[in-house]
Design a protein around this motif. Structure first.
Motif, PDB file in Angstrom:
ATOM      1  N   SER A 119       5.566 -22.319  24.915  1.00  0.00           N
ATOM      2  CA  SER A 119       5.814 -21.359  23.845  1.00  0.00           C
ATOM      3  C   SER A 119       5.843 -19.940  24.400  1.00  0.00           C
ATOM      4  CB  SER A 119       4.729 -21.468  22.773  1.00  0.00           C
ATOM      5  OG  SER A 119       3.448 -21.226  23.329  1.00  0.00           O
ATOM      6  N   HIS A 128      -2.393 -32.809  30.415  1.00  0.00           N
ATOM      7  CA  HIS A 128      -2.322 -31.450  30.943  1.00  0.00           C
ATOM      8  C   HIS A 128      -3.135 -31.395  32.246  1.00  0.00           C
ATOM      9  CE1 HIS A 128      -1.170 -27.294  30.152  1.00  0.00           C
ATOM     10  NE2 HIS A 128      -2.296 -26.939  30.751  1.00  0.00           N
ATOM     11  N   ASP A 140       0.004 -34.818  27.023  1.00  0.00           N
ATOM     12  CA  ASP A 140      -0.567 -33.462  27.025  1.00  0.00           C
ATOM     13  C   ASP A 140      -0.908 -33.051  25.593  1.00  0.00           C
ATOM     14  OD1 ASP A 140      -1.056 -30.695  27.206  1.00  0.00           O
ATOM     15  OD2 ASP A 140       0.415 -30.435  28.811  1.00  0.00           O
ATOM     16  N   THR A 141      -2.196 -32.856  25.312  1.00  0.00           N
ATOM     17  CA  THR A 141      -2.617 -32.442  23.977  1.00  0.00           C
ATOM     18  C   THR A 141      -2.667 -30.923  23.829  1.00  0.00           C
ATOM     19  OG1 THR A 141      -4.974 -32.492  24.585  1.00  0.00           O
ATOM     20  CG2 THR A 141      -4.017 -34.527  23.696  1.00  0.00           C
ATOM     21  N   THR A 186       1.838 -29.106  22.363  1.00  0.00           N
ATOM     22  CA  THR A 186       2.132 -30.036  21.276  1.00  0.00           C
ATOM     23  C   THR A 186       3.582 -30.517  21.293  1.00  0.00           C
ATOM     24  OG1 THR A 186       2.804 -28.311  19.719  1.00  0.00           O
ATOM     25  CG2 THR A 186       0.436 -28.828  19.857  1.00  0.00           C
ATOM     26  N   PRO A 187       3.847 -31.665  20.677  1.00  0.00           N
ATOM     27  CA  PRO A 187       5.235 -32.124  20.545  1.00  0.00           C
ATOM     28  C   PRO A 187       6.124 -31.102  19.847  1.00  0.00           C
ATOM     29  CG  PRO A 187       3.726 -33.916  20.058  1.00  0.00           C
ATOM     30  CD  PRO A 187       2.888 -32.674  20.200  1.00  0.00           C
ATOM     31  N   ASP A 188       5.559 -30.365  18.886  1.00  0.00           N
ATOM     32  CA  ASP A 188       6.339 -29.323  18.212  1.00  0.00           C
ATOM     33  C   ASP A 188       6.753 -28.229  19.198  1.00  0.00           C
ATOM     34  OD1 ASP A 188       6.191 -30.590  15.787  1.00  0.00           O
ATOM     35  OD2 ASP A 188       4.560 -29.351  14.991  1.00  0.00           O
ATOM     36  N   SER A 189       5.857 -27.918  20.151  1.00  0.00           N
ATOM     37  CA  SER A 189       6.185 -26.916  21.167  1.00  0.00           C
ATOM     38  C   SER A 189       7.316 -27.402  22.061  1.00  0.00           C
ATOM     39  CB  SER A 189       4.955 -26.597  22.022  1.00  0.00           C
ATOM     40  OG  SER A 189       3.961 -25.953  21.265  1.00  0.00           O
TER      41      SER A 189
END
Length: 263
Positions: free
Chosen positions: A166, A220, A188-189, A192-195
Motif C-alpha cells: 500500500s 510475512h 502473509d497476514t 491483506t488480500p485487499d492490499s
C-alpha cells in the motif's frame, strides 16, 4: 591425497571469500540526516558492473540486510545496503522497529531523500555502472523500493520480498519506468488480500511492467532465517521463515536481473 585435496579446497574457498570486499560508507541525505551504508563487491571482477540497492526490513540496517548485499556481490553485482533510519541503527524489538519505521515514513519527501542519497552513493562507486541500477527491499524496504518506482526513479528494476504494497502516493499512468518483481507470501497476514488487489489494480492503471509471484504457505518475513525467532518475542509480528520460499524468490530475482540488465 585426500589431505592435499582438502587443503586445496580450503584454499580455494578462502580465496573466493576474500574476493568479496565490504566497506562501511558514511553519507547524508539532502535534509542533513547522517546515514551509514554497507557496500559490497567482488574485487576479482574488473570494471563497472550493474548495481543493486538493498533496503532493509523495519528492523533497520542489521546483519541480515548486510548479508544480502554480500550475496549480491557474490553474484557479480555492486551492492549497497542503505540506511533509512539514520546512524545505521537497528533493533530486534517490535515497538522500537515500529517507532523507527513511522518516523522514517512520516515525511515522504524525507524518505525519498534518504533513498536518493543511497542511490547517488552507489552510482559514485567505481565498481558500479551508473546506467544499470536496480533496488530490492524487504518488508518495509519493499514498500520503499516500490515507492521509488512509483515516483519514476531511474531504476532498471525493483524487487520486493514480503514487501508492503500500500502507499499514500499511487503511481500516475506512465510514471513508472522500472520493471517490477513482487515476491509475496500468500499466507502473509500483514499484507491483506485487499492490499494485493489494490496494488495490482494500481499497477494495471499505471501501465507498469510488473510480475506478481504469490507463494503458497509463505508468511510475512519468509526470506529471513531469523523471522521465527523474531516473531516469538513479546508483541512480535506474525512472521516466519520459509526456506523453500526464500530460495525460490532469490532464484526468481536472479532470473529477473539477468533479463533486465541484459537489455
Amino acid at each position: 591425497m585426500r589431505i592435499c585435496t582438502a587443503l586445496v579446497l580450503m584454499a580455494l574457498t578462502s580465496l573466493a571469500q576474500a574476493a568479496i570486499k565490504t566497506e562501511t560508507l558514511h553519507y547524508q541525505s539532502a535534509d542533513g540526516t547522517k546515514l551509514v551504508g554497507y557496500y559490497a563487491y567482488d574485487d576479482v571482477i574488473k570494471g563497472p558492473r550493474p548495481g543493486v540497492l538493498v533496503v532493509h526490513e523495519w528492523w533497520g540496517l542489521n546483519d541480515y540486510a548486510k548479508g544480502r548485499a554480500k550475496a549480491l556481490a557474490a553474484l557479480g553485482y555492486s551492492a549497497l545496503a542503505v540506511d533509512m533510519y539514520g546512524d545505521g541503527k537497528h533493533t530486534e524489538h517490535p515497538k522500537d522497529a515500529m517507532s523507527f519505521m513511522m518516523a522514517a515514513m512520516k515525511n515522504s519527501d524525507g524518505a525519498a531523500q534518504r533513498f536518493d542519497a543511497g542511490l547517488a552513493l552507489l552510482k559514485k562507486q567505481p565498481q558500479t555502472n551508473p546506467d544499470k541500477i536496480a533496488a530490492i527491499g524487504y518488508c518495509f524496504g519493499g514498500g520503499v523500493v516500490l515507492d521509488a518506482a512509483r515516483r519514476g526513479e531511474p531504476l532498471v528494476g525493483v524487487v520486493t520480498f514480503h514487501g508492503m504494497l500500500s502507499t499514500k502516493n499511487p503511481a500516475a499512468p506512465g510514471t513508472i519506468k522500472s520493471k517490477i518483481l513482487v515476491e509475496h507470501g500468500n499466507a502473509d497476514t500483514m499484507v491483506t488480500p485487499d492490499s494485493v488487489v489494490a496494488f495490482k489494480s494500481e499497477m494495471d492503471k499505471a501501465g507498469a511492467d510488473y510480475q506478481f509471484v504469490g507463494i503458497d504457505g509463505a508468511k510475512h518475513g519468509f526470506s529471513n532465517p531469523d523471522a521465527d525467532r523474531l516473531g516469538k518475542v513479546k508483541d512480535g509480528p506474525d512472521i516466519g521463515y520459509n526456506k523453500k520460499a526464500d530460495e525460490s524468490s532469490w532464484s526468481d530475482m536472479q532470473a529477473f536481473f539477468k533479463k533486465i540488465f541484459a537489455a
